[in-house]
Write an enzyme that holds these catalytic residues in place. Structure first.
Site, PDB file in Angstrom:
ATOM      1  N   SER A 189       0.837  -1.199   0.000  1.00  0.00           N
ATOM      2  CA  SER A 189       0.000   0.000   0.000  1.00  0.00           C
ATOM      3  C   SER A 189       0.872   1.249   0.000  1.00  0.00           C
ATOM      4  CB  SER A 189      -0.942  -0.011   1.211  1.00  0.00           C
ATOM      5  OG  SER A 189      -0.227  -0.240   2.398  1.00  0.00           O
ATOM      6  N   GLU A 233       0.944   5.628   0.711  1.00  0.00           N
ATOM      7  CA  GLU A 233       0.287   6.749   1.396  1.00  0.00           C
ATOM      8  C   GLU A 233       0.610   8.065   0.689  1.00  0.00           C
ATOM      9  OE1 GLU A 233       0.206   6.738   5.691  1.00  0.00           O
ATOM     10  OE2 GLU A 233       0.753   8.871   5.704  1.00  0.00           O
ATOM     11  N   ALA A 285      -5.112  18.558  10.175  1.00  0.00           N
ATOM     12  CA  ALA A 285      -5.750  18.503  11.496  1.00  0.00           C
ATOM     13  C   ALA A 285      -7.029  19.348  11.574  1.00  0.00           C
ATOM     14  CB  ALA A 285      -4.761  18.948  12.561  1.00  0.00           C
ATOM     15  N   ASP A 325      -3.416  15.919  16.016  1.00  0.00           N
ATOM     16  CA  ASP A 325      -2.743  16.725  17.034  1.00  0.00           C
ATOM     17  C   ASP A 325      -3.482  18.040  17.184  1.00  0.00           C
ATOM     18  OD1 ASP A 325      -0.439  15.024  17.619  1.00  0.00           O
ATOM     19  OD2 ASP A 325      -0.013  15.335  15.489  1.00  0.00           O
ATOM     20  N   ALA A 367      -7.982   8.596  19.930  1.00  0.00           N
ATOM     21  CA  ALA A 367      -8.430   7.899  18.717  1.00  0.00           C
ATOM     22  C   ALA A 367      -9.418   6.782  19.027  1.00  0.00           C
ATOM     23  CB  ALA A 367      -7.211   7.346  17.981  1.00  0.00           C
ATOM     24  N   PHE A 403      10.532  15.295  10.513  1.00  0.00           N
ATOM     25  CA  PHE A 403       9.352  14.462  10.856  1.00  0.00           C
ATOM     26  C   PHE A 403       9.727  13.506  11.997  1.00  0.00           C
ATOM     27  CE2 PHE A 403       8.241  14.369   6.021  1.00  0.00           C
ATOM     28  CZ  PHE A 403       7.770  15.663   6.077  1.00  0.00           C
ATOM     29  N   HIS A 457       3.494  -0.766   4.009  1.00  0.00           N
ATOM     30  CA  HIS A 457       2.817   0.500   3.689  1.00  0.00           C
ATOM     31  C   HIS A 457       3.916   1.529   3.436  1.00  0.00           C
ATOM     32  CE1 HIS A 457      -0.571   3.341   3.871  1.00  0.00           C
ATOM     33  NE2 HIS A 457       0.156   4.125   4.650  1.00  0.00           N
TER      34      HIS A 457
HETATM   35  P1  FAD Z   1      -4.114   8.003  20.264  1.00  0.00           P
HETATM   36  O1  FAD Z   1      -4.298   6.561  20.001  1.00  0.00           O
HETATM   37  O2  FAD Z   1      -5.253   8.732  20.856  1.00  0.00           O
HETATM   38  O3  FAD Z   1      -2.816   8.161  21.196  1.00  0.00           O
HETATM   39  C1  FAD Z   1      -2.263   9.459  21.460  1.00  0.00           C
HETATM   40  C2  FAD Z   1      -1.584   9.436  22.833  1.00  0.00           C
HETATM   41  O4  FAD Z   1      -2.571   9.296  23.840  1.00  0.00           O
HETATM   42  C3  FAD Z   1      -0.630   8.259  23.034  1.00  0.00           C
HETATM   43  O5  FAD Z   1       0.431   8.704  23.834  1.00  0.00           O
HETATM   44  C4  FAD Z   1      -1.476   7.246  23.789  1.00  0.00           C
HETATM   45  O6  FAD Z   1      -0.681   6.363  24.586  1.00  0.00           O
HETATM   46  C5  FAD Z   1      -2.312   8.163  24.656  1.00  0.00           C
HETATM   47  N1  FAD Z   1      -3.610   7.589  25.042  1.00  0.00           N
HETATM   48  C6  FAD Z   1      -4.476   6.918  24.258  1.00  0.00           C
HETATM   49  N2  FAD Z   1      -5.582   6.582  24.953  1.00  0.00           N
HETATM   50  C7  FAD Z   1      -5.415   7.072  26.212  1.00  0.00           C
HETATM   51  C8  FAD Z   1      -6.213   7.084  27.390  1.00  0.00           C
HETATM   52  N3  FAD Z   1      -7.421   6.489  27.420  1.00  0.00           N
HETATM   53  N4  FAD Z   1      -5.713   7.684  28.507  1.00  0.00           N
HETATM   54  C9  FAD Z   1      -4.495   8.279  28.498  1.00  0.00           C
HETATM   55  N5  FAD Z   1      -3.700   8.310  27.403  1.00  0.00           N
HETATM   56  C10 FAD Z   1      -4.143   7.727  26.266  1.00  0.00           C
HETATM   57  N6  FAD Z   1      -2.030  12.916  11.833  1.00  0.00           N
HETATM   58  C11 FAD Z   1      -2.822  13.757  11.112  1.00  0.00           C
HETATM   59  O7  FAD Z   1      -3.081  14.884  11.545  1.00  0.00           O
HETATM   60  N7  FAD Z   1      -3.331  13.383   9.871  1.00  0.00           N
HETATM   61  C12 FAD Z   1      -3.075  12.156   9.348  1.00  0.00           C
HETATM   62  O8  FAD Z   1      -3.555  11.843   8.259  1.00  0.00           O
HETATM   63  C13 FAD Z   1      -2.253  11.254  10.085  1.00  0.00           C
HETATM   64  N8  FAD Z   1      -1.972  10.029   9.598  1.00  0.00           N
HETATM   65  C14 FAD Z   1      -1.218   9.151  10.350  1.00  0.00           C
HETATM   66  C15 FAD Z   1      -0.988   7.869   9.853  1.00  0.00           C
HETATM   67  C16 FAD Z   1      -0.215   6.955  10.574  1.00  0.00           C
HETATM   68  C17 FAD Z   1       0.017   5.556  10.017  1.00  0.00           C
HETATM   69  C18 FAD Z   1       0.340   7.342  11.831  1.00  0.00           C
HETATM   70  C19 FAD Z   1       1.190   6.376  12.609  1.00  0.00           C
HETATM   71  C20 FAD Z   1       0.113   8.614  12.335  1.00  0.00           C
HETATM   72  C21 FAD Z   1      -0.680   9.526  11.605  1.00  0.00           C
HETATM   73  N9  FAD Z   1      -0.950  10.811  12.084  1.00  0.00           N
HETATM   74  C22 FAD Z   1      -1.741  11.676  11.345  1.00  0.00           C
HETATM   75  C23 FAD Z   1      -0.370  11.276  13.354  1.00  0.00           C
HETATM   76  C24 FAD Z   1      -1.297  11.064  14.554  1.00  0.00           C
HETATM   77  O9  FAD Z   1      -2.516  11.730  14.398  1.00  0.00           O
HETATM   78  C25 FAD Z   1      -0.552  11.640  15.778  1.00  0.00           C
HETATM   79  O10 FAD Z   1       0.570  10.833  16.073  1.00  0.00           O
HETATM   80  C26 FAD Z   1      -1.387  11.863  17.006  1.00  0.00           C
HETATM   81  O11 FAD Z   1      -0.593  12.612  17.926  1.00  0.00           O
HETATM   82  C27 FAD Z   1      -1.753  10.564  17.735  1.00  0.00           C
HETATM   83  O12 FAD Z   1      -2.647   9.879  17.037  1.00  0.00           O
HETATM   84  P2  FAD Z   1      -3.154   8.421  17.510  1.00  0.00           P
HETATM   85  O13 FAD Z   1      -4.268   8.111  16.609  1.00  0.00           O
HETATM   86  O14 FAD Z   1      -2.010   7.486  17.617  1.00  0.00           O
HETATM   87  O15 FAD Z   1      -3.676   8.803  18.981  1.00  0.00           O
END
Ligand code: FAD
Length: 281
Positions: free
Chosen positions: A15, A17, A51, A109, A123, A214, A262
């Site tokens: 895949s 991106e 974002a 973020d 998330a 990055f 990916h």
């Molecule tokens: P989460 O899973 O919410 O985690 C974020 C932080 O919160 C982690 O430290 C986790 O341990 C902590 N956490 C989770 N749940 C809890 C809880 N219940 N209590 C306390 N702490 C908790 N960003 C963009 O803006 N656009 C994109 O298109 C994009 N694409 C991405 C694609 C990939 C493959 C990856 C790996 C990242 C991408 N990102 C993107 C970046 C991502 O949005 C950021 O890294 C963001 O800061 C965290 O996203 P997450 O979904 O991992 O968050």
């Protein structure tokens, strides 16, 4: 459109991106890249989203366009921090109406580190909303092999990831350069009882300076020797050397049992094409 969960069940995926282009020239570049990479028969492609602002709408327009015009499935990245439940529900309705069935559910973020606003914090809350939608979306989530920068510690990050991934179908990782970061992540998840597919995200270092930046933001460790060697090369040689290094890592990942590769394309086709050739993908 095919669901990524079903594609993964059928065998290793390949895949690519992309990110939404900023202007007309960049849009043409993305179209040309898609034309070239179509020749590699991607299992699926994905499109990131900005974002805030109109980030979601631009991603939706590109993803639905790919779904309509190209012979491979597209997955929409969807961030939730700073967004409302109503806004997310409306987007999911748009995707379902356009037969886009693959969503990467992300926190995103907060803009320039500001306080979290909107209806979501993590998330995992978005995964629940996507799962509750009547369309049978295939749901992916992000994984951070070297631990997410906002995490209190590795153990809690892994625990939150396992809980989130348990509700989803698969994860895609942030980029990393050391095989052991991936195998450790998979081992940690298995120890927590989570055995969902984790697709490694592989970044060919075609632009070392930008990728270093990055990496700083993502907590990804940069292999200094590789970066120094690539920084010293002229562009065509650098792309070839970057593709070779990425193909080597990808090969090791597949041998270690990764369910696919990916590739972060940065909207350019050259490195991905060379990697596919080297891997006989
Ligand atoms: P989460 O899973 O919410 O985690 C974020 C932080 O919160 C982690 O430290 C986790 O341990 C902590 N956490 C989770 N749940 C809890 C809880 N219940 N209590 C306390 N702490 C908790 N960003 C963009 O803006 N656009 C994109 O298109 C994009 N694409 C991405 C694609 C990939 C493959 C990856 C790996 C990242 C991408 N990102 C993107 C970046 C991502 O949005 C950021 O890294 C963001 O800061 C965290 O996203 P997450 O979904 O991992 O968050």
């Amino acid at each position: 459109m095919e669901r990524i969960a079903d594609l993964l069940a059928a065998g290793p995926t390949r895949s690519f991106e992309f990110f939404p282009p900023a202007d007309a020239a960049a849009t043409q570049q993305l179209d040309e890249t898609l034309d070239v990479l179509a020749g590699l028969w991607p299992s699926f492609v994905s499109v990131t989203c900005g974002a805030g602002g109109d980030g979601h709408d631009r991603t939706r327009d590109i993803v639905t366009g790919i779904g309509r015009d190209r012979p491979f499935p597209a997955m929409a990245h969807l961030t939730c921090v700073g967004h409302t439940r109503e806004g997310i529900a409306a987007l999911l309705d748009d995707y379902a109406a356009a037969d886009v069935v693959n969503i990467l559910a992300l926190a995103g973020d907060p803009p320039d580190g500001s306080a979290v606003s909107g209806d979501f914090r993590y998330a995992a809350e978005l995964v629940e909303v996507v799962r509750d939608h009547p369309a049978d979306f295939s749901v992916g989530v992000a994984a951070h092999p070297e631990v997410h920068p906002r995490s209190a510690d590795r153990a809690s990050d892994r625990k939150h990831l396992a809980a989130k991934l348990h509700m989803a179908d698969f994860a895609i990782t942030q980029f990393f350069f050391d095989l052991s970061d991936y195998t450790q992540l998979c081992d940690d998840l298995a120890d927590l009882g989570c055995h969902r597919p984790v697709i490694p995200g592989v970044m060919p270092v075609i632009w070392p300076k930008s990728i270093r930046r990055f990496a700083d933001m993502n907590n990804s460790t940069v292999p200094e020797a590789l970066f120094a060697r690539l920084e010293a090369l002229p562009a065509p040689d650098r792309i070839a050397a970057a593709a070779e290094a990425a193909a080597e890592l990808s090969q090791s990942l597949l041998e270690a049992g990764a369910p696919g590769i990916h590739l972060y394309t940065l909207n350019r086709p050259e490195a991905s094409t060379q990697i596919a050739e080297l891997l006989h993908m």
